[in-house]
Design a protein around this motif. Structure first.
Motif, PDB file in Angstrom:
ATOM      1  N   CYS A 198       2.048  11.810  -0.223  1.00 14.17           N
ATOM      2  CA  CYS A 198       3.277  11.616  -0.274  1.00 14.17           C
ATOM      3  C   CYS A 198       4.507  10.690  -0.551  1.00 14.17           C
ATOM      4  O   CYS A 198       5.351  10.586  -0.084  1.00 14.17           O
ATOM      5  N   GLY A 199       3.749   9.529  -0.455  1.00 18.84           N
ATOM      6  CA  GLY A 199       4.668   8.649  -1.537  1.00 18.84           C
ATOM      7  C   GLY A 199       4.809   7.420  -0.460  1.00 18.84           C
ATOM      8  O   GLY A 199       5.591   6.560  -0.664  1.00 18.84           O
ATOM      9  N   PHE A 200       4.429   7.191   0.719  1.00 16.78           N
ATOM     10  CA  PHE A 200       5.053   6.536   1.759  1.00 16.78           C
ATOM     11  C   PHE A 200       4.129   5.332   1.907  1.00 16.78           C
ATOM     12  O   PHE A 200       3.490   4.806   0.550  1.00 16.78           O
ATOM     13  N   LYS A 246      -5.400   5.677   7.067  1.00 25.00           N
ATOM     14  CA  LYS A 246      -4.103   7.149   6.902  1.00 25.00           C
ATOM     15  C   LYS A 246      -3.160   6.558   6.911  1.00 25.00           C
ATOM     16  O   LYS A 246      -2.724   5.733   7.179  1.00 25.00           O
ATOM     17  N   CYS A 247      -2.304   7.976   6.477  1.00 25.02           N
ATOM     18  CA  CYS A 247      -1.415   8.066   6.422  1.00 25.02           C
ATOM     19  C   CYS A 247      -0.554   8.324   7.195  1.00 25.02           C
ATOM     20  O   CYS A 247      -0.802   9.200   8.458  1.00 25.02           O
ATOM     21  N   PRO A 248       0.623   7.688   8.313  1.00 23.01           N
ATOM     22  CA  PRO A 248       1.205   7.935   9.248  1.00 23.01           C
ATOM     23  C   PRO A 248       1.924   9.037   9.272  1.00 23.01           C
ATOM     24  O   PRO A 248       2.925  10.099   9.746  1.00 23.01           O
ATOM     25  N   VAL A 249       2.684   9.274   7.803  1.00 22.71           N
ATOM     26  CA  VAL A 249       2.943  10.600   7.894  1.00 22.71           C
ATOM     27  C   VAL A 249       2.615  12.048   7.097  1.00 22.71           C
ATOM     28  O   VAL A 249       2.892  13.041   8.243  1.00 22.71           O
ATOM     29  N   CYS A 250       2.312  12.080   6.577  1.00 25.49           N
ATOM     30  CA  CYS A 250       1.612  12.618   6.085  1.00 25.49           C
ATOM     31  C   CYS A 250      -0.087  12.771   6.301  1.00 25.49           C
ATOM     32  O   CYS A 250      -0.955  14.208   6.650  1.00 25.49           O
ATOM     33  N   ARG A 251      -0.196  11.946   7.033  1.00 27.51           N
ATOM     34  CA  ARG A 251      -1.869  12.100   7.381  1.00 27.51           C
ATOM     35  C   ARG A 251      -3.114  11.752   6.415  1.00 27.51           C
ATOM     36  O   ARG A 251      -4.329  11.682   6.878  1.00 27.51           O
ATOM     37  N   GLY A 252      -2.539  11.937   4.864  1.00 30.13           N
ATOM     38  CA  GLY A 252      -3.843  11.416   3.972  1.00 30.13           C
ATOM     39  C   GLY A 252      -4.200  10.603   4.030  1.00 30.13           C
ATOM     40  O   GLY A 252      -3.950  10.001   4.983  1.00 30.13           O
ATOM     41  N   ALA A 264       0.701  -0.899   0.399  1.00 31.81           N
ATOM     42  CA  ALA A 264       0.021  -0.070  -0.302  1.00 31.81           C
ATOM     43  C   ALA A 264       0.717   1.336   0.189  1.00 31.81           C
ATOM     44  O   ALA A 264       1.988   1.432   0.619  1.00 31.81           O
ATOM     45  N   ARG A 265       0.692   2.776  -0.356  1.00 32.70           N
ATOM     46  CA  ARG A 265       1.271   3.470  -0.830  1.00 32.70           C
ATOM     47  C   ARG A 265       0.537   5.296  -0.557  1.00 32.70           C
ATOM     48  O   ARG A 265      -0.664   4.969  -1.081  1.00 32.70           O
ATOM     49  N   CYS A 266       0.700   5.607  -0.184  1.00 35.51           N
ATOM     50  CA  CYS A 266       0.052   7.267   0.163  1.00 35.51           C
ATOM     51  C   CYS A 266      -0.255   7.606  -1.337  1.00 35.51           C
ATOM     52  O   CYS A 266       1.076   8.028  -1.753  1.00 35.51           O
ATOM     53  N   ARG A 267      -0.542   8.078  -1.528  1.00 37.09           N
ATOM     54  CA  ARG A 267      -1.163   8.921  -3.265  1.00 37.09           C
ATOM     55  C   ARG A 267      -0.060  10.370  -2.837  1.00 37.09           C
ATOM     56  O   ARG A 267      -0.074  10.988  -3.578  1.00 37.09           O
TER      57      ARG A 267
END
Ligand SMILES: [Zn+2]
Length: 91
Positions: free
Chosen positions: A60-62, A74-80, A55-58
């Motif tokens: 920030c690319g995490f 939720k993305c742990p880095v940018c909360r996206g 799985a990947r964040c759209r």
């Protein structure tokens, strides 16, 4: 279990996500995830190559860990919350 064998067949046709399998089979995502873990383990044990595109964040690319099979909230880095779900394929 027949369902797990079906899963292996399904995943050797094209990469699939937990949600798309759950939708197609009319099952709960959590149940699919459980069975999928077993299917992956036994496929690997019997010599198949299992490719997991994590799985990947759209935003920030995490990239999430490979063990995160179902869609993260939720993305742990940018909360996206716009995230790509992991795709699983069996060779
Ligand atoms: Zn992010």
């Amino acid at each position: 279990m027949t369902f797990r064998r079906d899963l292996v067949t399904l995943l050797s046709v094209q990469p699939r996500s937990v949600s798309s399998i759950a939708r197609e089979m009319g099952l709960d995502r959590r149940d699919v995830e459980d069975d999928l873990r077993h299917a992956i383990r036994s496929a690997r044990a019997s010599g198949h190559e299992v490719v997991i595109e994590p799985a990947r964040c759209r935003q920030c690319g995490f990239v999430f860990g490979e063990d995160k099979l179902s869609k993260p909230g939720k993305c742990p880095v940018c909360r996206g919350t716009r995230l790509f779900e992991a795709q699983i394929r069996i060779e």
